[in-house]
Design a protein around this motif. Structure first.
Motif, PDB file in Angstrom:
ATOM      1  N   ALA A   1     -19.843  24.899 -23.937  1.00  0.00           N
ATOM      2  CA  ALA A   1     -19.316  23.973 -22.925  1.00  0.00           C
ATOM      3  C   ALA A   1     -20.423  23.649 -21.913  1.00  0.00           C
ATOM      4  CB  ALA A   1     -18.114  24.589 -22.220  1.00  0.00           C
ATOM      5  N   ASP A   2     -20.596  22.359 -21.632  1.00  0.00           N
ATOM      6  CA  ASP A   2     -21.706  21.913 -20.784  1.00  0.00           C
ATOM      7  C   ASP A   2     -21.228  20.747 -19.925  1.00  0.00           C
ATOM      8  OD1 ASP A   2     -24.053  21.053 -19.624  1.00  0.00           O
ATOM      9  OD2 ASP A   2     -25.113  20.673 -21.500  1.00  0.00           O
ATOM     10  N   ILE A   3     -21.224  20.941 -18.610  1.00  0.00           N
ATOM     11  CA  ILE A   3     -20.781  19.852 -17.725  1.00  0.00           C
ATOM     12  C   ILE A   3     -21.957  19.261 -16.942  1.00  0.00           C
ATOM     13  CG2 ILE A   3     -18.438  20.782 -17.566  1.00  0.00           C
ATOM     14  CD1 ILE A   3     -19.182  21.730 -14.675  1.00  0.00           C
ATOM     15  N   GLY A   4     -23.186  19.553 -17.420  1.00  0.00           N
ATOM     16  CA  GLY A   4     -24.367  18.986 -16.766  1.00  0.00           C
ATOM     17  C   GLY A   4     -24.811  19.740 -15.532  1.00  0.00           C
ATOM     18  N   ASP A   5     -24.183  20.879 -15.255  1.00  0.00           N
ATOM     19  CA  ASP A   5     -24.555  21.713 -14.115  1.00  0.00           C
ATOM     20  C   ASP A   5     -24.695  23.142 -14.627  1.00  0.00           C
ATOM     21  OD1 ASP A   5     -24.752  23.291 -11.863  1.00  0.00           O
ATOM     22  OD2 ASP A   5     -23.183  22.242 -10.739  1.00  0.00           O
TER      23      ASP A   5
ATOM     24  N   ILE B   1     -13.942  20.796 -25.501  1.00  0.00           N
ATOM     25  CA  ILE B   1     -13.391  19.769 -24.602  1.00  0.00           C
ATOM     26  C   ILE B   1     -12.519  20.406 -23.522  1.00  0.00           C
ATOM     27  CG2 ILE B   1     -11.713  17.863 -24.499  1.00  0.00           C
ATOM     28  CD1 ILE B   1     -12.830  17.038 -27.321  1.00  0.00           C
ATOM     29  N   ILE B   2     -11.696  21.369 -23.930  1.00  0.00           N
ATOM     30  CA  ILE B   2     -10.782  22.002 -22.961  1.00  0.00           C
ATOM     31  C   ILE B   2     -11.560  22.906 -22.007  1.00  0.00           C
ATOM     32  CG2 ILE B   2      -8.744  23.472 -22.711  1.00  0.00           C
ATOM     33  CD1 ILE B   2      -7.943  22.445 -25.576  1.00  0.00           C
ATOM     34  N   PHE B   3     -12.532  23.656 -22.519  1.00  0.00           N
ATOM     35  CA  PHE B   3     -13.331  24.509 -21.641  1.00  0.00           C
ATOM     36  C   PHE B   3     -14.140  23.680 -20.650  1.00  0.00           C
ATOM     37  CE2 PHE B   3     -12.897  27.856 -25.020  1.00  0.00           C
ATOM     38  CZ  PHE B   3     -12.282  28.812 -24.205  1.00  0.00           C
ATOM     39  N   GLU B   4     -14.638  22.531 -21.085  1.00  0.00           N
ATOM     40  CA  GLU B   4     -15.380  21.685 -20.150  1.00  0.00           C
ATOM     41  C   GLU B   4     -14.465  21.154 -19.054  1.00  0.00           C
ATOM     42  OE1 GLU B   4     -19.078  20.254 -23.044  1.00  0.00           O
ATOM     43  OE2 GLU B   4     -17.416  18.857 -22.668  1.00  0.00           O
ATOM     44  N   ALA B   5     -13.209  20.875 -19.393  1.00  0.00           N
ATOM     45  CA  ALA B   5     -12.245  20.446 -18.370  1.00  0.00           C
ATOM     46  C   ALA B   5     -11.987  21.576 -17.370  1.00  0.00           C
ATOM     47  CB  ALA B   5     -10.944  19.998 -19.025  1.00  0.00           C
ATOM     48  N   ILE B   6     -11.923  22.816 -17.862  1.00  0.00           N
ATOM     49  CA  ILE B   6     -11.744  23.964 -16.960  1.00  0.00           C
ATOM     50  C   ILE B   6     -12.942  24.084 -16.025  1.00  0.00           C
ATOM     51  CG2 ILE B   6     -11.579  26.490 -16.841  1.00  0.00           C
ATOM     52  CD1 ILE B   6     -10.050  26.380 -19.537  1.00  0.00           C
ATOM     53  N   LEU B   7     -14.153  24.012 -16.588  1.00  0.00           N
ATOM     54  CA  LEU B   7     -15.357  24.125 -15.754  1.00  0.00           C
ATOM     55  C   LEU B   7     -15.425  23.012 -14.718  1.00  0.00           C
ATOM     56  CD1 LEU B   7     -18.104  25.139 -18.369  1.00  0.00           C
ATOM     57  CD2 LEU B   7     -16.973  26.610 -16.688  1.00  0.00           C
ATOM     58  N   LYS B   8     -15.087  21.787 -15.141  1.00  0.00           N
ATOM     59  CA  LYS B   8     -15.091  20.669 -14.180  1.00  0.00           C
ATOM     60  C   LYS B   8     -14.065  20.886 -13.075  1.00  0.00           C
ATOM     61  CE  LYS B   8     -16.877  17.165 -17.362  1.00  0.00           C
ATOM     62  NZ  LYS B   8     -16.547  16.020 -18.234  1.00  0.00           N
ATOM     63  N   SER B   9     -12.926  21.460 -13.430  1.00  0.00           N
ATOM     64  CA  SER B   9     -11.907  21.743 -12.418  1.00  0.00           C
ATOM     65  C   SER B   9     -12.463  22.695 -11.359  1.00  0.00           C
ATOM     66  CB  SER B   9     -10.661  22.360 -13.070  1.00  0.00           C
ATOM     67  OG  SER B   9     -10.091  21.470 -14.009  1.00  0.00           O
TER      68      SER B   9
END
Length: 350
Positions: A22-26, A327-335
């Motif tokens: 999972a990667d949100i760019g941060d 996809i779901i883990f990235e949504a968690i990280l973004k949250s």
């Protein structure tokens, strides 16, 4: 913030792959493996090889009912895809009365012991109907009582660009004392994705030296039968000569000798394989190889499964699609990072 992930019923690592990739760019927000547990030895070997080759001792091959959680290190997050045999639509749906039904309670036990910041729990869509819906209500209540705000949702993975019609209930929970709200990621970004099974299996071609790609030996009668089954048809909907027809009384499962439709996502990849329940190629008169099945579950070709051919088939069928989990883990990280993302209302009323 690195979230140390513990995982029960870890399977071959579909959830874990999604988590650690999972990667949100941060780079501050990422998920790292801490420990995992499963009761199957080959499954644990697969997980060690692909998820944590440098720390194989963190994967515990033990029966959860006898597993001592006191020896586990602290975690910030927990994932558990508790066994679904008793909730599956294909099975008898024993729910809480089956052998596997009560195993979710070990996830609850881990939540109460470690008090992670968040968790992800996964099961089949049939969970909602087991025991006239009482099982699902009980599980949600216990997760809430453990101190979490929960968001249950039925994810249809083919709507998220995954090349497979796979419907799973995934419950995301965030600890009550944390001021973070999780929202279900929208399917809109994946609306134009090319997620046909033909593209998944053929583009790019599977390397000749890819692991787990050995062909299944088909009997002469199966080869002959498949010649009469068109893409998307099964043994009961195709026009098959009488001598090649199946003599089955009672329920006729639609996946028996069912060929893929190359222009659609695959039907659900399962752990079974006997009696014509392999997934069958749309053109060639054969079952898919395990590597082709793994592609439908979005495992990379470098992901090597350990164990017998039949055992590997089961591992792949029980897994969560890697890229769907991501996809779901990235949504968690973004949250947690306070990053906005396209979202929708959860489709399961609590």
């Amino acid at each position: 913030m690195s979230y140390r992930l513990g995982e029960l019923f870890c399977g071959p690592g579909g959830i874990a792959w999604g988590a650690v990739n999972a990667d949100i760019g941060d780079p501050k927000f990422r998920i790292v493996h801490q420990w995992a547990n499963d009761y199957d030895a080959s499954t644990c070997a697969t997980y060690r090889r692909n998820i944590c080759p440098d720390s194989p001792q963190t994967v515990y091959h033990e029966d959860i009912r006898k597993f001592d959680m006191n020896k586990l290190n602290d975690i910030d997050a927990l994932a558990f895809g508790f066994p679904c045999n008793d909730y599956s639509v294909v099975g008898e749906q024993k729910g809480m009365d089956g052998v596997y039904g009560p195993l979710y309670s070990y996830g609850v036990k881990a939540l109460r012991k470690f008090k992670p910041q968040w968790f992800l729990a996964e099961n089949v869509g049939g969970l909602r109907n087991a025991n006239e819906g009482k099982a699902f209500t009980k599980i949600l209540a216990e997760l809430r009582e453990s101190g979490y705000r929960i968001t249950p949702n039925l994810y249809k993975f083919e709507e998220y660009g995954i090349p497979q019609a796979r419907h799973r209930i995934i419950i995301v929970g965030i600890r009550n004392d944390i001021d973070v709200v999780f929202r279900v990621p929208s399917t809109d970004p994946y609306r134009n994705a090319d997620n046909t099974c033909r593209t998944a299996i053929e583009v790019p071609p599977i390397p000749e030296n890819a692991a787990n790609n050995e062909a299944t030996k088909q009997s002469k009668i199966v080869v002959e039968r498949l010649k009469y089954i068109k893409p998307g048809q099964n043994a009961f909907t195709a026009d098959i000569p009488k001598e090649l027809q199946l003599n089955i009384k009672g329920a006729k499962i639609s996946q028996i000798y069912k060929r893929l439709d190359p222009n659609k996502p695959s039907y659900t990849v399962t752990g079974s394989g006997g009696g014509g329940t392999h997934i069958y190629h749309w053109d060639e008169p054969r079952a898919l190889t395990n590597r082709e099945r793994a592609r439908l579950q979005t495992f990379p070709d470098t992901y090597k499964f350990e164990g017998s051919k039949e055992g590997v088939r089961k591992q792949i069928g029980m897994a969560v699609p890697c890229k769907g989990a991501r996809i779901i883990f990235e949504a968690i990280l973004k949250s947690f990072a306070g990053v906005e993302y396209p979202s929708v209302e959860a489709n399961i009323n609590e």
